[in-house]
Design a protein around this motif. Structure first.
Motif, PDB file in Angstrom:
ATOM      1  N   SER A 149       3.978  -1.049  -2.838  1.00  0.00           N
ATOM      2  CA  SER A 149       2.570  -1.781  -2.833  1.00  0.00           C
ATOM      3  C   SER A 149       1.711  -1.312  -1.615  1.00  0.00           C
ATOM      4  CB  SER A 149       2.799  -3.261  -2.685  1.00  0.00           C
ATOM      5  OG  SER A 149       3.466  -3.639  -1.500  1.00  0.00           O
ATOM      6  N   LEU A 150       0.599  -1.570  -1.654  1.00  0.00           N
ATOM      7  CA  LEU A 150      -0.374  -1.141  -0.432  1.00  0.00           C
ATOM      8  C   LEU A 150      -1.558  -2.391  -0.329  1.00  0.00           C
ATOM      9  CD1 LEU A 150      -2.710   1.840  -1.074  1.00  0.00           C
ATOM     10  CD2 LEU A 150      -1.139   0.861  -2.796  1.00  0.00           C
ATOM     11  N   THR A 151      -2.143  -2.574   0.654  1.00  0.00           N
ATOM     12  CA  THR A 151      -3.174  -3.273   0.723  1.00  0.00           C
ATOM     13  C   THR A 151      -4.581  -2.714   1.012  1.00  0.00           C
ATOM     14  OG1 THR A 151      -1.663  -5.434   1.664  1.00  0.00           O
ATOM     15  CG2 THR A 151      -4.175  -5.367   2.014  1.00  0.00           C
ATOM     16  N   ILE A 152      -5.565  -3.039   0.261  1.00  0.00           N
ATOM     17  CA  ILE A 152      -6.823  -2.407   0.276  1.00  0.00           C
ATOM     18  C   ILE A 152      -7.665  -3.825   0.242  1.00  0.00           C
ATOM     19  CG2 ILE A 152      -8.848  -1.014  -0.600  1.00  0.00           C
ATOM     20  CD1 ILE A 152      -6.526   0.770  -1.700  1.00  0.00           C
ATOM     21  N   GLY A 153      -8.558  -3.975   1.462  1.00  0.00           N
ATOM     22  CA  GLY A 153      -9.308  -5.161   1.391  1.00  0.00           C
ATOM     23  C   GLY A 153      -8.619  -6.238   1.286  1.00  0.00           C
ATOM     24  N   ASN A 154      -8.836  -7.422   0.386  1.00  0.00           N
ATOM     25  CA  ASN A 154      -8.170  -8.512   0.172  1.00  0.00           C
ATOM     26  C   ASN A 154      -7.223  -8.487  -0.971  1.00  0.00           C
ATOM     27  OD1 ASN A 154      -9.559  -9.961   1.946  1.00  0.00           O
ATOM     28  ND2 ASN A 154     -11.497  -9.775   0.716  1.00  0.00           N
TER      29      ASN A 154
END
Length: 226
Positions: free
Chosen positions: A213-218
């Protein structure tokens, strides 16, 4: 008197006005209102003007006489809103459907966050588990919450996504990203994700099955969810 007549007769024969038989020659058709014998020209005749070929009828002349037949240009995509979900789902173009889905899902994101959501939709289009068009993926039941039946005509976010126009700067960005996505110009910042969720709003059970997984923004984007 007879002598004068003989002289005149001889003169006429010399000029060709009568045949040797003594019969008058047939006169040509009248020219300018006078009949003349062969060899004579009517000094009062006016030569007819040469015939000019008819010019083709100009389409502009036809349209100006009957009124223009050109259809008015269709409104630009996004220049108008939709009164309800039924009208939207039945008539909106694929570009409009994708752009409004991006707006409803990621209006609070920077461009990269909007692009990440668009990438998920395009990744689904390429996967046999989902519909083969961006429109089909976006409007598939229970996939994007703003179009869920209990929300789409009452939830403020859904209503806003339906009614927004390109006078809104964020929606213009969504239209631009949607065009890139549909034309194949969009680079996928998620690395192939088919799922995402907002951790502040949801805690889906299928997140544990993801390989990465990865986080981009919210949003957290999940890769490898079966």
């Amino acid at each position: 008197m007879a002598g004068i007549f003989a002289i005149a007769w001889a003169w006429l024969r010399k000029r060709g006005a009568v045949a040797p038989s003594g019969q008058p020659l047939s006169a040509p058709p009248p020219v300018g209102g006078f009949s003349v014998a062969p060899g004579y020209e009517n000094p009062f005749a006016v030569a007819p003007a040469p015939q000019q070929p008819s010019a083709p009828v100009s389409p502009s002349l036809v349209s100006s006489f009957f009124g223009s037949t050109q259809q008015p240009a269709a409104p630009a995509v996004g220049s108008f809103g939709w009164p309800n979900f039924t009208e939207f789902a039945g008539n909106a173009t694929e570009l409009d459907v994708l752009a409004r889905t991006l707006f409803g899902e990621a209006a609070s994101e920077a461009r990269r966050g909007i692009e990440a959501v668009a990438a998920v939709i395009i990744n689904r289009v390429a996967d046999r588990r989902w519909p083969s068009t961006a429109r089909g993926v976006c409007l598939q039941d229970r996939q994007f919450s703003l179009w869920n039946v209990e929300y789409r005509d009452s939830d403020q976010n859904s209503i806003r996504a339906l009614s927004v126009t390109d006078a809104n700067g964020t929606f213009r960005v969504c239209l631009d990203v949607a065009q890139d996505a549909l034309s194949g110009r969009l680079a996928d910042p998620t690395g192939g994700a088919h799922h995402y969720y907002a951790p502040k709003k949801a805690n889906p059970p299928w997140k544990s099955a993801a390989k990465s997984s990865l986080t981009i923004g919210n949003h957290i984007f999940l890769i490898g969810v079966p």
